[in-house]
Design a protein around this motif. Structure first.
Motif, PDB file in Angstrom:
ATOM      1  N   CYS A  77       0.829  -1.217   0.000  1.00 25.19           N
ATOM      2  CA  CYS A  77       0.000   0.000   0.000  1.00 25.19           C
ATOM      3  C   CYS A  77       0.857   1.257   0.000  1.00 25.19           C
ATOM      4  O   CYS A  77       0.566   2.214  -0.729  1.00 25.19           O
ATOM      5  CB  CYS A  77      -0.939   0.009   1.206  1.00 25.19           C
ATOM      6  N   GLU A  78       1.917   1.269   0.805  1.00 23.41           N
ATOM      7  CA  GLU A  78       2.783   2.450   0.862  1.00 23.41           C
ATOM      8  C   GLU A  78       3.532   2.664  -0.452  1.00 23.41           C
ATOM      9  O   GLU A  78       3.607   3.798  -0.945  1.00 23.41           O
ATOM     10  CB  GLU A  78       3.778   2.321   2.015  1.00 23.41           C
ATOM     11  N   GLY A  81       0.944   3.599  -3.109  1.00 20.81           N
ATOM     12  CA  GLY A  81       0.453   4.952  -2.836  1.00 20.81           C
ATOM     13  C   GLY A  81       1.484   6.011  -3.168  1.00 20.81           C
ATOM     14  O   GLY A  81       1.161   7.051  -3.743  1.00 20.81           O
ATOM     15  N   LEU A  93      -6.895   9.354  -5.731  1.00 23.77           N
ATOM     16  CA  LEU A  93      -7.227   8.080  -5.087  1.00 23.77           C
ATOM     17  C   LEU A  93      -6.063   7.562  -4.246  1.00 23.77           C
ATOM     18  O   LEU A  93      -6.271   6.996  -3.167  1.00 23.77           O
ATOM     19  CB  LEU A  93      -7.631   7.041  -6.129  1.00 23.77           C
ATOM     20  N   ALA A  94      -4.840   7.760  -4.717  1.00 22.57           N
ATOM     21  CA  ALA A  94      -3.665   7.362  -3.940  1.00 22.57           C
ATOM     22  C   ALA A  94      -3.622   8.129  -2.627  1.00 22.57           C
ATOM     23  O   ALA A  94      -3.318   7.556  -1.572  1.00 22.57           O
ATOM     24  CB  ALA A  94      -2.390   7.599  -4.746  1.00 22.57           C
ATOM     25  N   VAL A  96      -6.193   9.377  -1.007  1.00 20.01           N
ATOM     26  CA  VAL A  96      -7.256   8.840  -0.143  1.00 20.01           C
ATOM     27  C   VAL A  96      -6.769   7.564   0.541  1.00 20.01           C
ATOM     28  O   VAL A  96      -6.922   7.391   1.756  1.00 20.01           O
ATOM     29  CB  VAL A  96      -8.554   8.569  -0.941  1.00 20.01           C
ATOM     30  N   GLY A  97      -6.191   6.661  -0.245  1.00 16.58           N
ATOM     31  CA  GLY A  97      -5.700   5.409   0.318  1.00 16.58           C
ATOM     32  C   GLY A  97      -4.623   5.628   1.365  1.00 16.58           C
ATOM     33  O   GLY A  97      -4.637   4.998   2.430  1.00 16.58           O
ATOM     34  N   LEU A  98      -3.685   6.528   1.091  1.00 12.73           N
ATOM     35  CA  LEU A  98      -2.632   6.815   2.062  1.00 12.73           C
ATOM     36  C   LEU A  98      -3.191   7.492   3.303  1.00 12.73           C
ATOM     37  O   LEU A  98      -2.736   7.220   4.421  1.00 12.73           O
ATOM     38  CB  LEU A  98      -1.529   7.665   1.428  1.00 12.73           C
ATOM     39  N   LEU A 100      -6.136   6.964   4.644  1.00  9.66           N
ATOM     40  CA  LEU A 100      -6.738   5.894   5.451  1.00  9.66           C
ATOM     41  C   LEU A 100      -5.655   5.033   6.109  1.00  9.66           C
ATOM     42  O   LEU A 100      -5.780   4.664   7.296  1.00  9.66           O
ATOM     43  CB  LEU A 100      -7.657   5.043   4.586  1.00  9.66           C
ATOM     44  N   LEU A 101      -4.609   4.704   5.369  1.00  8.33           N
ATOM     45  CA  LEU A 101      -3.507   3.916   5.916  1.00  8.33           C
ATOM     46  C   LEU A 101      -2.835   4.650   7.079  1.00  8.33           C
ATOM     47  O   LEU A 101      -2.534   4.056   8.118  1.00  8.33           O
ATOM     48  CB  LEU A 101      -2.489   3.634   4.807  1.00  8.33           C
ATOM     49  N   VAL A 131      -5.867  15.316  -0.849  1.00  5.80           N
ATOM     50  CA  VAL A 131      -7.226  14.892  -1.226  1.00  5.80           C
ATOM     51  C   VAL A 131      -8.092  16.127  -1.470  1.00  5.80           C
ATOM     52  O   VAL A 131      -8.818  16.200  -2.466  1.00  5.80           O
ATOM     53  CB  VAL A 131      -7.864  13.988  -0.147  1.00  5.80           C
TER      54      VAL A 131
END
Length: 143
Positions: A77-78, A81, A93-94, A96-98, A100-101, A131
């Motif tokens: 993920c890291e 991202g 989107l990257a 957003v994912g980071l 949340l992580l 974001v």
């Protein structure tokens, strides 16, 4: 279109926008890119260390107690991202994912491994700002 209409269409939601809907001003774009590059440079190497099995990362995830599969998952993920932040089509989107992580990392630091949450919290804020700056790029239906 009057000058007032032009100005109102150029400023939306408190951020400077160009006269073309869905595009941001040059200053907002540059700020976004600077934050994206900084976050990518801070996140991706950590992901790589997790994936190659750096002993400190192995020990950290042993302390977390969820198993080494989580180290691989977080590393992927890291790394994804960090790379994604540099690709215009997926950068929002990257981020957003980071975000949340990093919220998960902050919670883990606070309640599971008793580490300082300062770095993960600051990086989560940077991801949240990205974001916000790139929100028009998210695949969300707007009415």
């Amino acid at each position: 279109m009057t000058t007032r209409d032009s100005h109102e269409s150029a400023v939306r939601g408190g951020t400077a926008m160009s006269a073309h809907p869905g595009t941001t001003s040059k200053a907002v774009n540059i700020t976004g890119w600077v934050l994206q590059v900084v976050l990518a440079l801070l996140i991706a190497p950590g992901g790589l260390l997790k994936l190659i099995g750096d002993q400190a990362m192995v020990d950290l995830f042993s302390d977390i107690g969820a198993g080494q599969w989580l180290r691989y998952f977080v590393g992927i993920c890291e790394l994804a991202g960090g790379i994604g932040l540099l690709v215009p089509k997926v950068r929002a989107l990257a981020a957003v994912g980071l975000f949340l992580l990093l919220v998960g990392a902050t919670i883990t630091n606070l309640f599971i491994i008793d580490e300082s949450p300062v770095l993960s919290s600051l990086l989560a804020v940077v991801a949240a700002v990205i974001v916000y700056l790139r929100r028009h790029e998210l695949p969300i239906k707007r009415s």
